[in-house]
Design a protein around this motif. Structure first.
Motif, mmCIF file in Angstrom:
data_model
loop_
_atom_site.group_PDB
_atom_site.id
_atom_site.type_symbol
_atom_site.label_atom_id
_atom_site.label_comp_id
_atom_site.label_asym_id
_atom_site.label_seq_id
_atom_site.Cartn_x
_atom_site.Cartn_y
_atom_site.Cartn_z
ATOM 1 N N ASN A 2 -6.454 -7.099 -3.793
ATOM 2 C CA ASN A 2 -5.259 -6.215 -4.245
ATOM 3 C C ASN A 2 -5.190 -4.937 -3.262
ATOM 4 N N GLU A 18 4.717 -2.950 0.332
ATOM 5 C CA GLU A 18 4.688 -3.772 -0.995
ATOM 6 C C GLU A 18 5.484 -5.095 -0.945
ATOM 7 N N ASN A 22 3.829 -8.857 0.070
ATOM 8 C CA ASN A 22 3.895 -9.745 -1.044
ATOM 9 C C ASN A 22 4.641 -10.967 -0.471
ATOM 10 N N TRP A 29 -3.347 -12.824 -2.758
ATOM 11 C CA TRP A 29 -3.501 -11.589 -2.325
ATOM 12 C C TRP A 29 -2.170 -10.957 -2.963
ATOM 13 N N LYS A 30 -2.446 -9.682 -3.425
ATOM 14 C CA LYS A 30 -1.149 -9.103 -4.015
ATOM 15 C C LYS A 30 -1.003 -7.419 -3.560
ATOM 16 N N TYR A 32 0.730 -3.821 -4.072
ATOM 17 C CA TYR A 32 1.477 -2.856 -5.208
ATOM 18 C C TYR A 32 1.826 -1.729 -4.455
ATOM 19 N N PRO A 72 -7.314 -0.990 -7.033
ATOM 20 C CA PRO A 72 -6.921 -1.847 -5.854
ATOM 21 C C PRO A 72 -8.345 -2.118 -5.066
#
Length: 155
Positions: A2, A18, A22, A29-30, A32, A72
């Protein structure tokens, strides 16, 4: 993994990061994004740019780092230096990197000059994210993140 892309206003560069992350991310996997002083709305030019690139903006909004759903693994600040910005400092126990990009929303000039600034920010951030994904999985991230943070910077 993250990743948090952090900026002050969370309306433009952190949003671009972001969304691109993404869009390109492998499963699991992400990314923010958040801001220390969120604007409360996304920059319309940044949203339009992402849509032109075929990158979804659905569900994204300008938010505070206090509203994050998790801690994160990696925090990447994307504040630039042209406008004398002070980048927020994430103090949690995470790996940190700085990938500064000047804020295209502060550019003044013709429509073409402003759009060129947004395109430039997008290209730099995308190149850095692609370089990050190209790293071998067993590499020492700290020096590589620093190196990636210089990609696209004019000397």
């Amino acid at each position: 993994m993250n990743v948090l892309f952090l900026c002050t206003g969370n309306s433009c560069r952190s949003l671009l990061s972001e969304a691109v992350f993404n869009h390109l991310a492998p499963p699991g996997w992400k990314a923010y994004s958040a801001g220390s002083q969120p604007m409360g709305q996304l920059n319309p030019r940044a949203v339009a740019l992402l849509q032109r690139k075929g990158i979804s903006t659905e569900g994204y909004y300008s938010k505070s780092w206090n509203a994050l759903p998790l801690i994160p693994d990696l925090v990447i600040t994307v504040c630039g230096s042209a406008a004398g910005e002070t980048c927020p400092a994430y103090l949690g126990p995470v790996l940190r990197a700085h990938w500064g990009v000047d804020d295209p929303s502060h550019v003044e000039g013709s429509e073409e000059e402003i759009e060129a600034a947004f395109e430039q920010a997008y290209r730099i951030l995308r190149a850095r994210i692609e370089a990050f994904f190209a790293l071998p999985r067993n590499v020492d991230l700290r020096p590589e993140l620093d190196r990636i943070g210089t990609l696209g910077v004019k000397c």
